[in-house]
Write a protein that holds these residues in place. Structure first.
Motif, mmCIF file in Angstrom:
data_model
loop_
_atom_site.group_PDB
_atom_site.id
_atom_site.type_symbol
_atom_site.label_atom_id
_atom_site.label_comp_id
_atom_site.label_asym_id
_atom_site.label_seq_id
_atom_site.Cartn_x
_atom_site.Cartn_y
_atom_site.Cartn_z
ATOM 1 N N GLU A 1 0.832 -1.204 0.000
ATOM 2 C CA GLU A 1 0.000 0.000 0.000
ATOM 3 C C GLU A 1 0.865 1.251 0.000
ATOM 4 O O GLU A 1 0.593 2.212 -0.737
ATOM 5 C CB GLU A 1 -0.942 -0.013 1.204
ATOM 6 N N ALA A 2 1.912 1.250 0.836
ATOM 7 C CA ALA A 2 2.796 2.419 0.895
ATOM 8 C C ALA A 2 3.553 2.578 -0.421
ATOM 9 O O ALA A 2 3.726 3.702 -0.924
ATOM 10 C CB ALA A 2 3.761 2.284 2.066
ATOM 11 N N ALA B 1 5.446 14.793 -6.359
ATOM 12 C CA ALA B 1 6.132 15.712 -5.457
ATOM 13 C C ALA B 1 6.151 17.118 -6.079
ATOM 14 O O ALA B 1 6.243 17.255 -7.295
ATOM 15 C CB ALA B 1 7.553 15.227 -5.207
ATOM 16 N N PRO B 2 6.042 18.167 -5.239
ATOM 17 C CA PRO B 2 5.920 18.114 -3.777
ATOM 18 C C PRO B 2 4.484 17.881 -3.334
ATOM 19 O O PRO B 2 3.537 18.281 -4.022
ATOM 20 C CB PRO B 2 6.401 19.507 -3.352
ATOM 21 N N ALA B 3 4.342 17.248 -2.173
ATOM 22 C CA ALA B 3 3.023 16.998 -1.597
ATOM 23 C C ALA B 3 3.178 16.805 -0.095
ATOM 24 O O ALA B 3 4.181 16.250 0.369
ATOM 25 C CB ALA B 3 2.384 15.760 -2.217
ATOM 26 N N TYR B 4 2.184 17.277 0.661
ATOM 27 C CA TYR B 4 2.179 17.020 2.103
ATOM 28 C C TYR B 4 1.710 15.587 2.334
ATOM 29 O O TYR B 4 0.698 15.155 1.764
ATOM 30 C CB TYR B 4 1.229 17.974 2.824
ATOM 31 N N VAL B 5 2.424 14.867 3.191
ATOM 32 C CA VAL B 5 2.045 13.485 3.485
ATOM 33 C C VAL B 5 2.157 13.216 4.978
ATOM 34 O O VAL B 5 3.009 13.789 5.674
ATOM 35 C CB VAL B 5 2.923 12.468 2.714
ATOM 36 N N ALA B 6 1.282 12.340 5.463
ATOM 37 C CA ALA B 6 1.357 11.824 6.830
ATOM 38 C C ALA B 6 1.798 10.368 6.734
ATOM 39 O O ALA B 6 1.262 9.601 5.929
ATOM 40 C CB ALA B 6 0.000 11.919 7.517
ATOM 41 N N VAL B 7 2.773 9.996 7.548
ATOM 42 C CA VAL B 7 3.365 8.657 7.475
ATOM 43 C C VAL B 7 3.347 8.008 8.854
ATOM 44 O O VAL B 7 3.722 8.630 9.848
ATOM 45 C CB VAL B 7 4.820 8.715 6.968
ATOM 46 N N VAL B 8 2.908 6.768 8.895
ATOM 47 C CA VAL B 8 3.064 5.916 10.072
ATOM 48 C C VAL B 8 3.928 4.738 9.650
ATOM 49 O O VAL B 8 3.682 4.125 8.607
ATOM 50 C CB VAL B 8 1.712 5.413 10.608
ATOM 51 N N GLY B 9 4.949 4.459 10.440
ATOM 52 C CA GLY B 9 5.821 3.363 10.059
ATOM 53 C C GLY B 9 6.773 2.962 11.166
ATOM 54 O O GLY B 9 6.730 3.500 12.277
ATOM 55 N N LYS B 10 7.615 1.998 10.856
ATOM 56 C CA LYS B 10 8.549 1.446 11.833
ATOM 57 C C LYS B 10 9.963 1.941 11.558
ATOM 58 O O LYS B 10 10.414 1.921 10.407
ATOM 59 C CB LYS B 10 8.510 -0.085 11.796
ATOM 60 N N PRO B 11 10.676 2.347 12.612
ATOM 61 C CA PRO B 11 12.073 2.754 12.434
ATOM 62 C C PRO B 11 12.925 1.562 12.007
ATOM 63 O O PRO B 11 12.723 0.441 12.460
ATOM 64 C CB PRO B 11 12.495 3.243 13.823
ATOM 65 N N ARG B 12 13.873 1.828 11.146
ATOM 66 C CA ARG B 12 14.830 0.815 10.723
ATOM 67 C C ARG B 12 16.222 1.445 10.696
ATOM 68 O O ARG B 12 16.383 2.573 10.241
ATOM 69 C CB ARG B 12 14.481 0.269 9.331
ATOM 70 N N THR B 13 17.204 0.713 11.189
ATOM 71 C CA THR B 13 18.579 1.191 11.142
ATOM 72 C C THR B 13 19.407 0.245 10.279
ATOM 73 O O THR B 13 19.110 -0.943 10.188
ATOM 74 C CB THR B 13 19.203 1.259 12.550
ATOM 75 N N TYR B 14 20.416 0.794 9.655
ATOM 76 C CA TYR B 14 21.343 -0.026 8.890
ATOM 77 C C TYR B 14 22.703 0.670 8.893
ATOM 78 O O TYR B 14 22.791 1.893 9.024
ATOM 79 C CB TYR B 14 20.847 -0.267 7.462
ATOM 80 N N GLU B 15 23.732 -0.130 8.792
ATOM 81 C CA GLU B 15 25.092 0.396 8.861
ATOM 82 C C GLU B 15 25.727 0.396 7.486
ATOM 83 O O GLU B 15 25.693 -0.609 6.765
ATOM 84 C CB GLU B 15 25.930 -0.446 9.829
ATOM 85 N N THR B 16 26.302 1.523 7.115
ATOM 86 C CA THR B 16 26.963 1.638 5.818
ATOM 87 C C THR B 16 28.363 1.020 5.895
ATOM 88 O O THR B 16 28.844 0.630 6.961
ATOM 89 C CB THR B 16 27.074 3.106 5.389
ATOM 90 N N ASP B 17 29.027 0.938 4.754
ATOM 91 C CA ASP B 17 30.353 0.321 4.705
ATOM 92 C C ASP B 17 31.366 1.051 5.580
ATOM 93 O O ASP B 17 32.331 0.449 6.065
ATOM 94 C CB ASP B 17 30.865 0.283 3.259
ATOM 95 N N ASP B 18 31.160 2.355 5.786
ATOM 96 C CA ASP B 18 32.106 3.115 6.596
ATOM 97 C C ASP B 18 31.734 3.132 8.074
ATOM 98 O O ASP B 18 32.348 3.839 8.874
ATOM 99 C CB ASP B 18 32.247 4.549 6.076
ATOM 100 N N GLY B 19 30.699 2.343 8.446
ATOM 101 C CA GLY B 19 30.323 2.240 9.853
ATOM 102 C C GLY B 19 29.296 3.245 10.316
ATOM 103 O O GLY B 19 28.895 3.235 11.485
ATOM 104 N N GLU C 1 4.034 1.940 7.098
ATOM 105 C CA GLU C 1 2.825 1.125 7.106
ATOM 106 C C GLU C 1 1.748 1.812 6.277
ATOM 107 O O GLU C 1 0.952 1.155 5.611
ATOM 108 C CB GLU C 1 2.332 0.937 8.537
ATOM 109 N N SER C 2 1.703 3.139 6.348
ATOM 110 C CA SER C 2 0.718 3.906 5.580
ATOM 111 C C SER C 2 1.299 5.263 5.224
ATOM 112 O O SER C 2 2.085 5.836 5.977
ATOM 113 C CB SER C 2 -0.577 4.092 6.376
ATOM 114 N N ILE C 3 0.917 5.747 4.044
ATOM 115 C CA ILE C 3 1.275 7.087 3.582
ATOM 116 C C ILE C 3 -0.011 7.724 3.069
ATOM 117 O O ILE C 3 -0.679 7.163 2.206
ATOM 118 C CB ILE C 3 2.325 7.053 2.466
ATOM 119 N N THR C 4 -0.353 8.879 3.623
ATOM 120 C CA THR C 4 -1.607 9.542 3.274
ATOM 121 C C THR C 4 -1.332 10.977 2.876
ATOM 122 O O THR C 4 -0.627 11.698 3.595
ATOM 123 C CB THR C 4 -2.579 9.532 4.466
ATOM 124 N N GLU C 5 -1.863 11.398 1.750
ATOM 125 C CA GLU C 5 -1.713 12.802 1.367
ATOM 126 C C GLU C 5 -2.622 13.664 2.250
ATOM 127 O O GLU C 5 -3.790 13.311 2.483
ATOM 128 C CB GLU C 5 -2.063 13.011 -0.104
#
Length: 220
Positions: free
Chosen positions: A89-90, A99-117, A126-130
């Motif tokens: 759905e998202a 774009a550009p557009a105002y959006v409201a977003v509900v979602g889960k944080p995610r972290t990831y590490e790049t090659d340089d640390g 989970e959802s994106i609403t204009e």
């Protein structure tokens, strides 16, 4: 015998400047299905977040299938959202939006590490609403209030997440209070719906520090 449906975690209102500093994640049990929380530097756990901003860019960065990246700015910085086949759905909404557009977003944080640390923080939506400018403005006010409340409670003896934040982050929570107050001041000085005029204004109000484009795509 009926089983009660699992309850969803509260979606925390947080500005981009604080969210992008929330690189430490944890669980509260050893269960492999235990929810993962991002530790906000103001002393709060966040399994889900809620934010409103301006979608300024979107791009399909997938190779074998669609995988959309969206850049969304609020008065303090930039959120990056990633949506693919597991967030249909998202992903569909990002495909459709201009774009550009105002959006409201509900979602889960995610972290990831790049090659340089470097630890990058993004959102699996989970959802994106204009939405409209008035909704964006209300979110800024509510998020500023919540941020200031978290900072005020940071030194409470019983605040376990604040203790964790002091251990994990080398940052003064007053920094985020200042950002919240600045966002409110910007709102007072705003002329209203900037998207109705010059679309280049959609990127105004970011501090630049969190707006750098990620050089790698996280595995969501």
């Amino acid at each position: 015998m009926s089983q009660s449906a699992p309850t969803r975690e509260v979606a925390r209102r947080v500005f981009a400047t604080e969210f992008n500093d929330a690189g430490f994640t944890f669980t509260e049990s050893d269960d492999e299905r235990a929810p993962v929380y991002a530790l906000l530097p103001t002393g709060e756990s966040a399994n889900r977040v809620f934010f409103v901003g301006t979608l300024t860019e979107k791009e399909d960065v997938g190779e074998d299938s669609e995988y959309w990246r969206g850049r969304i700015v609020d008065p303090t910085g930039t959120f990056f959202v990633y949506a693919g086949q597991y967030q249909p759905e998202a992903a569909s909404k990002l495909r459709e939006l201009d774009a550009p557009a105002y959006v409201a977003v509900v979602g889960k944080p995610r972290t990831y590490e790049t090659d340089d640390g470097t630890v990058r923080v993004s959102v699996r939506p989970e959802s994106i609403t204009e939405v409209d400018a008035a909704t964006r403005d209300r979110w800024v006010v509510e998020t500023a209030n919540r941020t200031i409340e978290r900072v005020a409670a940071f030194d409470d003896d019983g605040n376990e997440y604040a203790r964790m934040a002091r251990e994990e982050y080398d940052v003064d929570p007053e920094t985020y209070k200042a950002a919240a107050l600045s966002a409110l001041e910007d709102l007072d000085e705003s002329t209203g719906d900037e998207l109705a005029g010059d679309s280049s204004a959609a990127g105004d109000g970011t501090d630049g520090s969190a707006a750098d484009e990620p050089t790698e795509t996280p595995d969501l």
